[in-house]
Scaffold this active site. Structure first.
Site, PDB file in Angstrom:
ATOM      1  N   VAL A  61      31.905  -7.128 -33.982  1.00  9.90           N
ATOM      2  CA  VAL A  61      32.621  -8.398 -33.858  1.00  9.90           C
ATOM      3  C   VAL A  61      33.803  -8.506 -34.819  1.00  9.90           C
ATOM      4  O   VAL A  61      34.583  -9.452 -34.723  1.00  9.90           O
ATOM      5  CB  VAL A  61      31.689  -9.609 -34.083  1.00  9.90           C
ATOM      6  CG1 VAL A  61      30.643  -9.689 -32.999  1.00  9.90           C
ATOM      7  CG2 VAL A  61      31.062  -9.576 -35.468  1.00  9.90           C
ATOM      8  N   TYR A  62      33.933  -7.585 -35.747  1.00  4.28           N
ATOM      9  CA  TYR A  62      35.061  -7.650 -36.671  1.00  4.28           C
ATOM     10  C   TYR A  62      36.348  -7.337 -35.899  1.00  4.28           C
ATOM     11  O   TYR A  62      36.603  -6.198 -35.511  1.00  4.28           O
ATOM     12  CB  TYR A  62      34.902  -6.651 -37.816  1.00  4.28           C
ATOM     13  CG  TYR A  62      33.780  -6.956 -38.790  1.00  4.28           C
ATOM     14  CD1 TYR A  62      33.032  -8.125 -38.706  1.00  4.28           C
ATOM     15  CD2 TYR A  62      33.461  -6.067 -39.818  1.00  4.28           C
ATOM     16  CE1 TYR A  62      32.014  -8.401 -39.605  1.00  4.28           C
ATOM     17  CE2 TYR A  62      32.452  -6.330 -40.726  1.00  4.28           C
ATOM     18  CZ  TYR A  62      31.727  -7.499 -40.612  1.00  4.28           C
ATOM     19  OH  TYR A  62      30.712  -7.753 -41.505  1.00  4.28           O
ATOM     20  N   SER A  63      37.125  -8.372 -35.674  1.00  2.00           N
ATOM     21  CA  SER A  63      38.400  -8.247 -34.957  1.00  2.00           C
ATOM     22  C   SER A  63      38.234  -7.550 -33.611  1.00  2.00           C
ATOM     23  O   SER A  63      39.029  -6.686 -33.226  1.00  2.00           O
ATOM     24  CB  SER A  63      39.445  -7.519 -35.821  1.00  2.00           C
ATOM     25  OG  SER A  63      39.677  -8.223 -37.031  1.00  2.00           O
ATOM     26  N   ASN A  64      37.162  -7.934 -32.903  1.00  3.78           N
ATOM     27  CA  ASN A  64      36.912  -7.415 -31.542  1.00  3.78           C
ATOM     28  C   ASN A  64      36.884  -5.888 -31.486  1.00  3.78           C
ATOM     29  O   ASN A  64      37.417  -5.266 -30.564  1.00  3.78           O
ATOM     30  CB  ASN A  64      37.965  -7.948 -30.565  1.00  3.78           C
ATOM     31  CG  ASN A  64      37.923  -9.452 -30.426  1.00  3.78           C
ATOM     32  OD1 ASN A  64      36.843 -10.035 -30.321  1.00  3.78           O
ATOM     33  ND2 ASN A  64      39.082 -10.095 -30.439  1.00  3.78           N
ATOM     34  N   LYS A  87      27.143  -3.066 -37.231  1.00  3.58           N
ATOM     35  CA  LYS A  87      26.232  -4.124 -36.807  1.00  3.58           C
ATOM     36  C   LYS A  87      26.570  -4.558 -35.389  1.00  3.58           C
ATOM     37  O   LYS A  87      27.727  -4.505 -34.973  1.00  3.58           O
ATOM     38  CB  LYS A  87      26.346  -5.325 -37.764  1.00  3.58           C
ATOM     39  CG  LYS A  87      26.030  -4.981 -39.213  1.00  3.58           C
ATOM     40  CD  LYS A  87      26.176  -6.154 -40.141  1.00  3.58           C
ATOM     41  CE  LYS A  87      27.616  -6.604 -40.350  1.00  3.58           C
ATOM     42  NZ  LYS A  87      28.439  -5.595 -41.045  1.00  3.58           N
TER      43      LYS A  87
END
Length: 344
Positions: A61-64, A87
């Site tokens: 999810v970090y910057s897609n 993750k």
């Protein structure tokens, strides 16, 4: 650099690890954290490896997914020198299969992460949040399949309630499936809730803590004090809404104590705050972040020295807060100290 066992597993990790939420940063949250491109990321990785920091943490999810992509490019050609932790489990889209850790979603998420990272295995896969919709047996047998396939080496969780983590550990023991070796948790001098329930569980079950946001979401950088508002340029202007809450007076009390200890040791406020965490029970690694080389070198200065017992006691007292029931300090009553000895 000091190296520690990750919980009861055989994996050895550095006391400090590097969080790559700043890599490829986009959007209101991750864009405010940092926007390191591949060239800058490679330089930060260089500095980490020179200091002995070989564990790099990211998430889908970090910057897609851009963080994984930039990290993969930054470690290209030296995969054998590093440990990669990522993750999955938080929503990455609006579709019914874009969240959680069901069998199909977890397999797809791992394949996508491997592609973005440019690697054939993940050293540590962590479930980013508890998914109540997926049965624990389905989750664990899928993780077992991924480990047996060589795509994942070790497994862990992040932001889990204690009962759910214990349920997963019990099921793993019962069936011989992989145990959770790590719990990535929020823990800092202004956020000590981890100690009430999750820390005793980790000590009992051999689960190592990987600490995220050890500077309290940027509040313990030394730039915020009683007489100083949040400075211009602080990411808190844009990201405070996402941060774990803290009362102003509690923050200022901790910062006052940090200032005293920093003056005594000749270290910076962040270095003192990180060093305190490194001596806490169950902590395997503290995840540091940096938007640039200067910040990274400052944070790396948290190792190689130790606070005195008196300084630790001062910080403990300043940061103490009343935990929620049933963890309130009934141990002050006769008998409870014997029932609940302190962790060491």
């Amino acid at each position: 650099m000091e190296y520690r066992q990750l919980g009861a597993s055989g994996l050895r990790v550095p006391a400090l690890s590097f969080g790559t939420g700043t890599f490829g940063g986009t959007g209101p949250l991750f864009g405010a954290w940092g926007t390191s491109d591949v060239a800058e990321a490679r330089r930060l990785v260089d500095i980490c490896l020179e200091a002995g920091v070989n564990l790099f943490d990211t998430a889908d999810v970090y910057s897609n997914g851009a963080s994984e992509e930039v990290l993969g490019a930054a470690i290209k050609g030296r995969r054998g020198e590093v440990l990669v932790s990522t993750k999955t489990g938080l929503p990455t889209g609006d579709g019914p299969g874009d969240w959680g850790v069901s069998r199909s979603r977890l397999i797809r998420a791992v394949e996508n992460a491997l592609h973005r990272l440019g690697t054939d295995h993940i050293d540590l896969l962590q479930l980013h949040a508890y998914d109540a919709a997926t049965p624990v047996d389905e989750l664990l047998v899928t993780l077992d399949m991924l480990v047996r396939a060589g795509k994942v080496r070790h497994v862990g969780v992040s932001n889990y309630p204690g009962w759910a983590l214990m349920k997963a550990l019990a099921a793993a023991d019962r069936h011989g499936w992989p145990r959770m070796a790590a719990h990535q948790v929020y823990y800092s001098l202004i956020g000590r809730a981890y100690e009430a329930d999750l820390m005793p569980l980790a000590a009992d079950q051999g689960v190592g803590a990987l600490v995220w946001s050890p500077l309290g979401w940027g509040r313990l950088t030394g730039r915020i004090r009683r007489s100083s508002p949040i400075p211009a340029g602080s990411r808190l202007h844009d990201t405070a809404q996402f941060a774990p809450p803290v009362e102003d007076e509690h923050l200022y009390r901790v910062v006052d104590a940090l200032d005293i200890v920093a003056a005594e040791t000749g270290r910076s406020v962040p270095q003192v705050a990180l060093n305190w965490l490194l001596r806490r029970p169950t902590v395997s690694s503290v995840i540091i972040g940096a938007r640039n080389e200067e910040q990274l070198r400052q944070n790396l200065g948290a190792v190689g020295w130790a606070l005195s017992p008196e300084q630790v006691a001062r910080l403990d007292a300043a940061s103490a807060s009343l935990p929620a029931y049933p963890h309130t300090p009934y141990h002050q009553q006769e008998g409870f100290a014997r029932l609940n000895p302190p962790l060491v």
